[in-house]
Design a protein around this motif. Structure first.
Motif, mmCIF file in Angstrom:
data_model
loop_
_atom_site.group_PDB
_atom_site.id
_atom_site.type_symbol
_atom_site.label_atom_id
_atom_site.label_comp_id
_atom_site.label_asym_id
_atom_site.label_seq_id
_atom_site.Cartn_x
_atom_site.Cartn_y
_atom_site.Cartn_z
ATOM 1 N N CYS A 116 0.781 -1.255 -0.101
ATOM 2 C CA CYS A 116 -0.056 0.007 0.326
ATOM 3 C C CYS A 116 0.763 0.643 -0.146
ATOM 4 O O CYS A 116 1.835 1.695 0.138
ATOM 5 C CB CYS A 116 -0.943 -0.133 0.719
ATOM 6 N N ASN A 117 0.373 2.319 -0.736
ATOM 7 C CA ASN A 117 1.164 3.397 -0.026
ATOM 8 C C ASN A 117 0.951 4.681 1.275
ATOM 9 O O ASN A 117 -0.677 4.006 1.696
ATOM 10 C CB ASN A 117 0.919 4.480 -1.972
ATOM 11 N N GLN A 118 1.316 5.842 1.555
ATOM 12 C CA GLN A 118 1.370 6.737 2.317
ATOM 13 C C GLN A 118 -0.265 7.556 1.997
ATOM 14 O O GLN A 118 -0.711 7.252 2.759
ATOM 15 C CB GLN A 118 2.728 6.999 2.222
ATOM 16 N N THR A 119 -0.437 7.419 0.499
ATOM 17 C CA THR A 119 -1.788 8.412 0.632
ATOM 18 C C THR A 119 -3.078 7.083 1.188
ATOM 19 O O THR A 119 -4.192 7.856 2.088
ATOM 20 C CB THR A 119 -1.897 8.518 -1.187
ATOM 21 N N TYR A 120 -2.664 5.913 1.004
ATOM 22 C CA TYR A 120 -3.927 4.744 2.060
ATOM 23 C C TYR A 120 -3.657 4.990 3.296
ATOM 24 O O TYR A 120 -5.078 4.897 3.907
ATOM 25 C CB TYR A 120 -3.370 3.771 1.386
ATOM 26 N N LEU A 121 -2.504 5.647 3.964
ATOM 27 C CA LEU A 121 -1.980 4.883 5.388
ATOM 28 C C LEU A 121 -3.047 6.576 5.668
ATOM 29 O O LEU A 121 -3.646 5.832 7.197
ATOM 30 C CB LEU A 121 -1.359 4.864 5.585
ATOM 31 N N SER A 122 -3.432 7.251 4.912
ATOM 32 C CA SER A 122 -3.040 8.542 5.682
ATOM 33 C C SER A 122 -4.599 8.493 5.902
ATOM 34 O O SER A 122 -5.207 9.901 6.362
ATOM 35 C CB SER A 122 -2.668 10.062 5.158
ATOM 36 N N LEU A 123 -5.443 8.138 5.007
ATOM 37 C CA LEU A 123 -7.093 7.812 5.436
ATOM 38 C C LEU A 123 -7.384 7.357 6.418
ATOM 39 O O LEU A 123 -8.641 7.868 7.531
ATOM 40 C CB LEU A 123 -7.680 7.044 4.185
ATOM 41 N N TRP A 124 -6.603 6.368 7.166
ATOM 42 C CA TRP A 124 -6.556 5.668 8.747
ATOM 43 C C TRP A 124 -5.495 7.098 9.828
ATOM 44 O O TRP A 124 -5.058 5.477 10.125
ATOM 45 C CB TRP A 124 -7.266 4.365 8.243
ATOM 46 N N PRO A 125 -5.698 7.559 10.114
ATOM 47 C CA PRO A 125 -4.070 7.867 10.756
ATOM 48 C C PRO A 125 -4.256 7.370 12.130
ATOM 49 O O PRO A 125 -2.913 7.234 12.131
ATOM 50 C CB PRO A 125 -4.516 9.636 11.029
ATOM 51 N N LYS A 126 -5.400 6.700 12.816
ATOM 52 C CA LYS A 126 -4.693 6.356 14.469
ATOM 53 C C LYS A 126 -4.864 5.125 13.867
ATOM 54 O O LYS A 126 -4.208 4.570 15.454
ATOM 55 C CB LYS A 126 -7.012 6.512 14.723
#
Length: 750
Positions: A116-126
């Motif tokens: 996955c990329n960082q944009t995907y991870l930024s959707l679920w910051p918690k």
């Protein structure tokens, strides 16, 4: 997902290592055998021989070992290159997915995260630190649900996890989800060839915001249009919501209630405040039955109240679905005064009518019978109209019964006028006769049009679809309207056609007659062209004129009853196109119009071609007819006025006329005359259940030669006409046109 090139290389290295181990064990075994042989035997020659044998085997094994080591080195080099290429591919893939703006995630066939990329991870910051390769998708959903990272998860976590998991399992399209921080994400997921899932997560927050702005703008524009509509109404209008708070009002309401625009919201903020204000602004109009609240489902109410200043106000209340109410205030003072004046005028007129009626009765007692008959006919018509609203069959029966009573006096009037027209008289009197004839023509056209429209609406006309030779129909219409066109100084051009169409000949002719009649009536100069053009499996028959044209805004309106645009002094009732529309709908023939102001008009009807399409048109031969002078005509009717009118007309043409009211009088008239009867004219309805058809059949048995007979009837039923024609009788419709009667007599006696 990228394939791992180290997998096959590791297998090959393992195989080579196993082979080297085997060679080492063989070498050790050989050396042991040499040592044991030397110890046990002590034979130098045997040792030497054995050493030489072992040396050869060792060389062979050593060569095999060297080759294996070479292959191992080559394999290790290839493995290193493949590993470097794989690492480079992984880096490029990682760089590629990191450069895209959308979130990107790949899950394998076991639904575990591969990449996955960082944009995907930024959707679920918690929970971003817990989303690592190898974690299952349902585990990610569980973590997001626990942290309430989705709007749906905040409301119903279990339901959201279930629905999101089901959509991920299907992976066949897009899904829009709302994040807890207000962002909107569109998820598009697809299955890979290996059974995994690739997901792209696109931020559509801006699109959602723009859509919300557009909706708000649309609502604002609607509010402006609604307010403009309310302000354009002459009545004062106000709208209350279900909580009885004021929602909207218009300027006429402020003027009616004497309110300032800036204080309207304050003074009539709710329904109770409106009632309180009306106690001062509209005294005598603030009663509960005038301004009270109406609950949902209650009927609309209208109340008229007289104010202290002499005005009268009409208050309408209408409950709205879902709660709320609309109220309107209208000054009806002038309307009530006009109604009172109208009632007074009606009362005066009624008194005058009674006085005139009494005078007429005193002068001519015979009119009582006619008045009674007309009153009875009007009563029958009113009853038939009421019944027609409930059943079309009742309407059809009324039309059949009333047509004879309506057309019988009109027929007599036409005969008398025609007889007068043949006599010498002063110019002023001739003008009056001509005007009377024109008025009778208008009445006849109106009655025929009304009867035809009524029959079409009632379904009494049953079309008979047959193959119709279009060329013969167009030729007949040209002959019919040529004189009218020449009289008006117009050219009438009818293009010939060899087409055969599938239609009802009578109704199709009626449509084209109305097209031509309107074109000639409203065209001042130039001409009219009627032409047929093939359009695939259909024929489009068009009538084009050079008249003033019709505004496209009125193209629908002109097909309504009694609609005449810019008719001037032209005679017409505005029913022709209404008949055309009904006939076209019945035949399933589309009707069209193309016109504009100053460009003339084109009316057309589209008719399907017959199976054979075109055929040879029969040649029309001219037949020379002789005159009707000195011919003996027997007229049979049960009304003396009709007999007198027929006698006046026929004698004006030079005929010898015999009249009778029944079969017995007809025989007596023939016997007293002594001359052979050339033609019999008989009314269909002769009273007492007797018909002209029966009387003619009785007379023919006593005559010494076959005598042509014409039945005159107001009935327009196709079945009756077919039966009379099948019996060898000719048929004329009431009211009888003298020219049509004369032409028929000339043909029968020629």
């Amino acid at each position: 997902m990228i394939a791992d090139p180290d997998e096959h290389s590791d297998d090959r290295v393992a195989a080579l290592e196993i082979q080297l181990g085997k060679l080492a064990r063989i070498n050790a075994s050989l050396m042991g055998r040499v040592e044991r042989s030397t110890d046990l035997r002590g034979n130098a020659f045997s040792v030497f021989e054995t050493a030489i044998s072992l040396e050869g085997k060792v060389r062979e094994r050593t060569a095999d070992l060297e080759r294996a080591l070479g292959e191992l080195a080559s394999t290790n080099a290839e493995l290193a290159q493949a590993k470097e290429a794989a690492d480079s591919a992984r880096r490029r893939l990682g760089d590629a997915i990191e450069t895209i703006n959308e979130g990107f995630a790949i899950f394998d066939a076991d639904d575990r995260l591969v990449l996955c990329n960082q944009t995907y991870l930024s959707l679920w910051p918690k929970v971003a630190d817990q989303i690592v390769p190898g974690v299952r998708f349902d585990e990610i959903l569980g973590k997001i649900g626990e942290t309430r990272g989705m709007l749906g998860a905040m409301v119903a976590p279990d339901r959201w996890i279930s629905e999101r998991g089901a959509a991920h399992e299907i992976a066949e399209g897009g899904q829009v989800i709302a994040l807890a921080d207000g962002r909107w994400i569109q998820v598009n997921e697809r299955r890979t060839t290996e059974g995994g899932v690739v997901g792209v997560y696109t931020d559509i927050t801006d699109i959602k915001a723009e859509d919300a702005r557009l909706r708000a703008r649309e609502l604002a524009e609607r509010a402006v249009v609604l307010q403009a509509t309310l302000d354009a109404m002459p009545q004062g209008v106000c709208v209350f919501d279900r909580e009885r708070a004021l929602l909207a009002w218009n300027d006429p309401l402020l003027a009616f209630l004497k309110l300032q625009p800036t204080r309207a919201r304050l003074k009539i903020a709710d329904h109770a405040a409106l009632i309180q204000w009306c106690r001062t602004a509209l005294p005598r109009a603030n009663a509960a039955d005038t301004l009270g609240w109406l609950g949902e489902g209650e009927p609309e109410t209208v109340a008229i109240r007289a104010l202290e200043d002499g005005r009268s106000v009409e208050v309408r209340r209408l409950p709205m679905p879902g709660g709320g109410m609309v109220m309107s205030f209208d000054d009806v003072t002038d309307r009530l005064r006009a109604a009172a004046a109208l009632r007074e005028t009606n009362e005066t007129l009624e008194r005058r009518v009674q006085e005139r009626t009494a005078a007429v009765v005193a002068v001519n007692i015979e009119l009582q019978q006619q008045v009674a008959e007309r009153v009875a006919a009007e009563a029958a018509m009113r009853e038939a109209k009421t019944a027609a609203e409930q059943a079309n069959l009742s309407k059809t029966r009324f039309l059949a019964a009333a047509s004879h009573d309506l057309l019988q006096p009109l027929n007599a009037a036409r005969l008398f006028v025609s007889a007068l027209a043949t006599r010498r008289m002063a110019a002023a009197n001739r003008t009056l006769v001509e005007q009377t004839g024109s008025a009778l023509d208008s009445i006849e056209d109106l009655l025929e049009a009304l009867l035809e429209i009524s029959k079409l609406d009632a379904g009494a006309v049953k079309p008979e679809i047959v193959d119709v030779p279009l060329g013969e129909l167009l030729h007949a219409l040209q002959a019919e309207f040529a004189l009218a066109a020449g009289t008006r100084g117009l050219t009438l051009t009818v293009e010939p056609s060899t087409a055969w169409v599938r239609s009802d000949a009578r109704l199709l002719r009626r449509i084209l007659q109305n097209f031509l009649s309107n074109a000639l009536r409203y065209t001042r100069q130039g001409g009219v062209v009627m032409a047929a053009r093939h359009e695939g499996a259909n024929v489009r028959i068009a009538v084009t004129d050079t008249g003033p044209g019709i505004d496209p805004a009125h193209h629908v309106e002109i097909f309504e009853e009694f609609r005449r645009l810019n008719a001037g002094h032209e005679r017409g009732m505005g029913l022709g196109l209404a008949i055309v529309q009904r006939a076209g709908r019945m035949l399933d023939h589309p009707i069209g119009v193309r016109s504009a102001i100053g460009t003339g008009s084109t009316f057309c009807v589209t008719v399907p071609l017959a199976v054979e399409g075109t055929r040879q048109i029969r040649a029309v031969s001219a037949v020379v007819r002789r005159g009707i002078a000195a011919r003996t005509v027997l007229v049979i009717d049960n009304e003396e006025t009709i007999l007198e009118g027929m006698r006046a007309v026929l004698e004006g043409w030079g005929c010898d006329v015999l009249t009778a009211v029944g079969a017995s009088e007809a025989r007596a008239a023939i016997a007293s005359s002594g001359a052979p009867v050339d033609v019999i004219l008989a009314d269909y309805h002769l009273g007492d259940g007797m018909t002209g058809e029966v009387v003619v059949a009785q007379l023919r048995t006593s005559l010494d030669r076959p005598t042509p007979a014409v039945i005159i009837t107001a009935d327009r039923e196709p079945d009756l006409r077919d039966r009379l024609l099948g019996a060898g009788l000719h048929v004329l419709q009431k009211p009888v046109k003298p020219a049509q009667l004369r032409a028929l007599l000339a043909r029968l006696t020629g």
